[in-house]
Every structure is written in structure tokens, then in C-alpha cells.
Design a protein around this motif. Structure first.
Motif, PDB file in Angstrom:
ATOM      1  N   LEU A   1      85.331  78.704  52.272  1.00  0.00           N
ATOM      2  CA  LEU A   1      84.899  77.626  51.359  1.00  0.00           C
ATOM      3  C   LEU A   1      84.961  78.056  49.895  1.00  0.00           C
ATOM      4  N   ILE A   2      86.043  78.696  49.533  1.00  0.00           N
ATOM      5  CA  ILE A   2      86.296  79.196  48.172  1.00  0.00           C
ATOM      6  C   ILE A   2      85.106  79.943  47.558  1.00  0.00           C
ATOM      7  N   GLY A   3      84.403  80.675  48.392  1.00  0.00           N
ATOM      8  CA  GLY A   3      83.344  81.547  47.900  1.00  0.00           C
ATOM      9  C   GLY A   3      81.971  80.933  47.769  1.00  0.00           C
ATOM     10  N   LYS A   4      81.812  79.694  48.234  1.00  0.00           N
ATOM     11  CA  LYS A   4      80.474  79.091  48.178  1.00  0.00           C
ATOM     12  C   LYS A   4      79.531  79.873  49.098  1.00  0.00           C
TER      13      LYS A   4
ATOM     14  N   PRO B   1      85.241  84.833  49.319  1.00  0.00           N
ATOM     15  CA  PRO B   1      86.264  83.983  48.716  1.00  0.00           C
ATOM     16  C   PRO B   1      87.192  83.329  49.740  1.00  0.00           C
ATOM     17  N   LYS B   2      87.249  83.864  50.938  1.00  0.00           N
ATOM     18  CA  LYS B   2      88.116  83.304  51.983  1.00  0.00           C
ATOM     19  C   LYS B   2      87.432  82.178  52.765  1.00  0.00           C
TER      20      LYS B   2
ATOM     21  N   CYS C   1      78.636  85.175  50.438  1.00  0.00           N
ATOM     22  CA  CYS C   1      79.763  84.521  49.793  1.00  0.00           C
ATOM     23  C   CYS C   1      81.018  85.325  50.101  1.00  0.00           C
TER      24      CYS C   1
ATOM     25  N   SER D   1      77.864  75.569  54.290  1.00  0.00           N
ATOM     26  CA  SER D   1      77.431  76.012  52.967  1.00  0.00           C
ATOM     27  C   SER D   1      75.973  75.624  52.716  1.00  0.00           C
TER      28      SER D   1
END
Length: 83
Positions: free
Chosen positions: A16-19, A13-14, A11, A28
């Protein structure tokens, strides 16, 4: 493979917003599991996403399995009764 999924899934944060994604891709875990839910085969997924390896794909299932094994699940009938 259960303990080895960490080598392939991460994961950030940069991305897929942390997925959780397969390392080296923007694929993902959620997206890949969704493809299988729609009826895609392993071969179709690997053919359509050449950056994904068989090991990475198997790590997706190991990750999902471990996540589910750590959750508490309720029978669908019990959930419907509380809503």
C-alpha cells in the motif's frame, strides 16, 4: 498498549505504498479507522476481516493516539479564518 503498537503496525513501501498497516495483512490504519468512522463495530470489523486480531485492532487505536499526541492541532475556527 501505546508502546506495544510497534509489534502490530508497520510500514513497507511494497505494501500500500508504505501506508501503516497491521502486520500480516493489507489492512491500513487509515482504512480501519474509516470503518469505525462509518459506524462499524469492533465485532463487525473482526468478523469481516478474519486475518485481523483483536490485538492488531487495538494497536491501530494506540498508533493513532500516539500520532495525534505528537501533532499540533488548531481549532477549526482558526483554520477556516486563514483560508
Amino acid at each position: 498498549m501505546k508502546s506495544h503498537w510497534r509489534e502490530y503496525i508497520h510500514c513497507d513501501p511494497k505494501i500500500l505504498i508504505g501506508k501503516p498497516v497491521v502486520k500480516g495483512t493489507r489492512l491500513s490504519v487509515e482504512f480501519l479507522l474509516g470503518l469505525f468512522a462509518e459506524g462499524w463495530t469492533e465485532d463487525q470489523v473482526l468478523e469481516n476481516y478474519p486475518t485481523l486480531t483483536l490485538e492488531g485492532l487495538r494497536a491501530v487505536f494506540a498508533f493513532a493516539s500516539e500520532c495525534i499526541s505528537q501533532e499540533v492541532w488548531y481549532a477549526a475556527s482558526m483554520v477556516n479564518q486563514t483560508q
